[in-house]
Design an enzyme around this catalytic site. Sequence first.
Site, PDB file in Angstrom:
ATOM      1  N   HIS A   8       0.758  -1.202   0.114  1.00 45.49           N
ATOM      2  CA  HIS A   8       0.105  -0.207  -0.021  1.00 45.49           C
ATOM      3  C   HIS A   8       0.951   1.213   0.085  1.00 45.49           C
ATOM      4  O   HIS A   8       1.378   1.642   0.871  1.00 45.49           O
ATOM      5  CB  HIS A   8      -0.891   0.116   1.313  1.00 45.49           C
ATOM      6  CG  HIS A   8      -1.912   0.975   1.247  1.00 45.49           C
ATOM      7  ND1 HIS A   8      -3.315   0.518   1.238  1.00 45.49           N
ATOM      8  CD2 HIS A   8      -2.144   2.410   1.161  1.00 45.49           C
ATOM      9  CE1 HIS A   8      -4.049   1.747   1.131  1.00 45.49           C
ATOM     10  NE2 HIS A   8      -3.262   2.638   0.928  1.00 45.49           N
ATOM     11  N   HIS A  10       1.119   4.948  -2.384  1.00 48.83           N
ATOM     12  CA  HIS A  10       0.822   6.159  -3.319  1.00 48.83           C
ATOM     13  C   HIS A  10       1.844   6.730  -3.981  1.00 48.83           C
ATOM     14  O   HIS A  10       2.646   7.258  -3.197  1.00 48.83           O
ATOM     15  CB  HIS A  10      -0.235   6.980  -2.617  1.00 48.83           C
ATOM     16  CG  HIS A  10      -1.505   6.342  -1.842  1.00 48.83           C
ATOM     17  ND1 HIS A  10      -2.548   6.539  -2.904  1.00 48.83           N
ATOM     18  CD2 HIS A  10      -1.802   5.972  -0.763  1.00 48.83           C
ATOM     19  CE1 HIS A  10      -3.582   5.861  -2.111  1.00 48.83           C
ATOM     20  NE2 HIS A  10      -3.046   5.465  -1.015  1.00 48.83           N
ATOM     21  N   GLY A 168      -9.429   8.317  -1.424  1.00 49.94           N
ATOM     22  CA  GLY A 168     -10.138   9.691  -1.479  1.00 49.94           C
ATOM     23  C   GLY A 168     -11.156   9.876  -0.105  1.00 49.94           C
ATOM     24  O   GLY A 168     -10.717   8.819   0.835  1.00 49.94           O
ATOM     25  N   HIS A 195      -9.774   0.900  -0.250  1.00 45.34           N
ATOM     26  CA  HIS A 195      -9.602   1.866   0.874  1.00 45.34           C
ATOM     27  C   HIS A 195     -10.871   1.720   1.799  1.00 45.34           C
ATOM     28  O   HIS A 195     -12.041   2.270   1.230  1.00 45.34           O
ATOM     29  CB  HIS A 195      -9.373   3.359   0.621  1.00 45.34           C
ATOM     30  CG  HIS A 195      -8.023   3.602   0.361  1.00 45.34           C
ATOM     31  ND1 HIS A 195      -7.191   3.295  -0.983  1.00 45.34           N
ATOM     32  CD2 HIS A 195      -6.921   4.263   0.978  1.00 45.34           C
ATOM     33  CE1 HIS A 195      -6.195   3.664  -0.875  1.00 45.34           C
ATOM     34  NE2 HIS A 195      -5.671   4.514   0.203  1.00 45.34           N
ATOM     35  N   GLU A 198     -11.042   3.424   7.327  1.00 47.93           N
ATOM     36  CA  GLU A 198     -10.015   4.357   7.564  1.00 47.93           C
ATOM     37  C   GLU A 198     -10.766   5.604   8.387  1.00 47.93           C
ATOM     38  O   GLU A 198     -10.740   5.738   9.432  1.00 47.93           O
ATOM     39  CB  GLU A 198      -9.149   4.879   6.297  1.00 47.93           C
ATOM     40  CG  GLU A 198      -8.097   5.922   6.650  1.00 47.93           C
ATOM     41  CD  GLU A 198      -7.264   6.334   5.251  1.00 47.93           C
ATOM     42  OE1 GLU A 198      -8.262   6.190   4.112  1.00 47.93           O
ATOM     43  OE2 GLU A 198      -6.410   6.921   5.522  1.00 47.93           O
ATOM     44  N   ASP A 275       1.987   3.715   3.052  1.00 47.95           N
ATOM     45  CA  ASP A 275       0.870   4.815   2.426  1.00 47.95           C
ATOM     46  C   ASP A 275       1.646   5.821   1.531  1.00 47.95           C
ATOM     47  O   ASP A 275       1.395   5.744   0.272  1.00 47.95           O
ATOM     48  CB  ASP A 275      -0.007   5.214   3.545  1.00 47.95           C
ATOM     49  CG  ASP A 275      -1.345   5.496   3.142  1.00 47.95           C
ATOM     50  OD1 ASP A 275      -1.818   5.096   2.071  1.00 47.95           O
ATOM     51  OD2 ASP A 275      -2.235   6.059   4.007  1.00 47.95           O
TER      52      ASP A 275
HETATM   53 ZN   LIG Z   1      -3.950   4.787   0.958  1.00 45.68          ZN
END
Ligand SMILES: [Zn+2]
Length: 317
Positions: A8, A10, A168, A195, A198, A275
Amino acid sequence: MNRLIELHLHLDGSLRPDTVWELANEQGIDLPLHSREEVRNQMRVPENCKTLEEYLERFDLPLLVLQKADALERVTFELVEDLAKAGVEYAEIRFAPQLSVQGGLTQAEVVEAAVQGAKRGMQAYPGIRVGLILCCMRGDTNEALNLETVEVARQYLGDVVCAVDIAGAESLFPTEHFKKVFDKVQAYHLPMTIHAGEAAGPESMRTALSFGTKRIGHGVAAIHDAELMQELIDQNVTLEVCVTSNYHTKVVPSIAEHPIRKLFDAGVRVTVNSDNMTASGTNLGKEIEILKNTFGFTEDELAKMMEYAWEARFLKD
Ligand SMILES: [Zn+2]
């Protein structure tokens, strides 16, 4: 030392600040920032960050320079390079093609540029294998763009592009709003991760599971729902947990209060991830240190986590 697997991560949250500065100058973008140092600070989450939404503002600056194919190729290559140099042997990098179409690129061209960068990285560093996950975005005006992302994923699915995700603002745009998108993902039999759990609660994760996913990004909200935790265990669902990021977005009030230890001990397939390396000032090595120092994870337990990650990877030869 344990093998390092990152599921995971980005792309836009992991760019080198120097590269963003250089690309902005190269592309003639008039930044309201005047030095590499200011760019670095802007890309890093502030210590008093209060919400996921505020955290997501860290991505505005990187995305400004990611509207051109050569920039996308470059930053993907550089991230593979950074991961390889840190000893990561397998990584799945994710990004949203629809956020790079402001300069006239199509989503397909965005993906092609990232694939080129990933391939160049793997040629330069044969010790790492990299996959790309295409993110749809939560929102209420971009359904056509999300459906296009799924089409592009279907078209490019192969030895680099490996899955679809949605990212998002989870609390603003609930997972259930994206059924149509994930119906298509399922109809095309595309691998997916979502996702969820969270910024929203267990119900968001239940919806994600109902879409057919076997991987959930974060998923920390499961700790509030014993029945859901049992479901995750029974269905072999893997959670891509990102401890530092969860602290920055105030999913947990402090690192020490993160439920990763409880989830792991309960038997949930928990993995450790970065992340956003730049936004959160972290990497896989630092996250592992936190697991050891704050939660007392042993080498054997960390090896178990890496085994979970390896089994949940999307690229299987
Ligand atoms: Zn993420």
